[in-house]
Design an enzyme around this catalytic site. Structure first.
Site, PDB file in Angstrom:
ATOM      1  N   CYS A  80       0.840  -1.203   0.000  1.00  0.00           N
ATOM      2  CA  CYS A  80       0.000   0.000   0.000  1.00  0.00           C
ATOM      3  C   CYS A  80       0.872   1.250   0.000  1.00  0.00           C
ATOM      4  CB  CYS A  80      -0.991  -0.056   1.163  1.00  0.00           C
ATOM      5  SG  CYS A  80      -2.371   1.097   0.984  1.00  0.00           S
ATOM      6  N   HIS A 171      -2.967  -5.494   1.833  1.00  0.00           N
ATOM      7  CA  HIS A 171      -2.252  -5.743   3.085  1.00  0.00           C
ATOM      8  C   HIS A 171      -2.322  -7.220   3.497  1.00  0.00           C
ATOM      9  CE1 HIS A 171      -1.880  -1.452   4.307  1.00  0.00           C
ATOM     10  NE2 HIS A 171      -2.964  -1.327   3.588  1.00  0.00           N
ATOM     11  N   GLU A 173      -0.467  -8.663   5.572  1.00  0.00           N
ATOM     12  CA  GLU A 173      -0.130  -8.740   6.999  1.00  0.00           C
ATOM     13  C   GLU A 173      -1.344  -8.609   7.904  1.00  0.00           C
ATOM     14  OE1 GLU A 173      -0.222  -4.358   6.127  1.00  0.00           O
ATOM     15  OE2 GLU A 173       0.312  -6.176   5.040  1.00  0.00           O
TER      16      GLU A 173
END
Length: 188
Positions: A80, A171, A173
């Site tokens: 991002c 994302h 994560e």
């Protein structure tokens, strides 16, 4: 495998550190200075606020250190905001850029924070789609020579690779799936 770092100026760096540990990285570290960067073999630029982080990177020399490390072959992954900072050019208005990926990105391409969403994304090299978490996500508006498209969502490029440099709009994560992190750890 050497040390892995995550730029920890602002943003969701702690989530990347946790995902890296789950993917097998031994003691990943926070990177805030050129000296911190010198102690790692690869680094992730996490999500966050690209304008503020870019100004801080420029002011304290981390941006220049990242450019030098990339030129010397360090694997770098931007998620991002990180992809925005790695781009050659940013739209709709110019901003600080590391120019590490030959791409043009369009910020907030899917809309404002309230338009954030999650959906499956098929990524080249992964057997099964992953859950893409898109938060004020950019898209890749232009891809330069030597840049491979890794994923599209709704016809828009959302992941790219140029050598051992990766950019993703989403994302990984923020999910329990660490396949992207494991793949990044395997890059040379």
């Amino acid at each position: 495998m050497g040390k892995t770092g995550v730029v920890a100026i602002q943003g969701d760096f702690d989530k990347h550190l946790a995902s890296l540990r789950l993917a097998g990285a031994v003691d990943p570290v926070e990177v805030r200075t050129p000296e911190d960067l010198a102690g790692v073999d690869r680094v992730i630029l996490p999500g966050g606020e690209s304008t503020a982080v870019g100004l801080l990177m420029e002011r304290f020399g981390l941006g220049e250190a990242l450019q030098k490390a990339a030129a010397e072959g360090m694997p770098i992954w931007g998620t991002c905001m990180g992809m925005i900072l790695m781009a050659r050019d940013v739209r709709p208005r110019p901003q600080y850029s590391l120019n590490l990926l030959d791409i043009v990105v369009e910020r907030n391409a899917f809309g404002a924070q309230v338009h954030s969403f999650e959906d499956a994304v098929a990524v080249d090299g992964l057997a099964e789609p992953i859950l893409g978490v898109f938060i004020r996500a950019p898209i890749v508006a232009e891809v330069g020579a030597g840049v491979q498209e890794l994923a599209r969502y709704d016809g828009k490029v959302v992941a790219v690779r140029q050598g051992n440099r990766i950019g993703t709009s989403f994302h990984p994560e923020l999910t329990d799936d660490v396949r992207m992190h494991a793949w990044f750890l395997s890059l040379t």
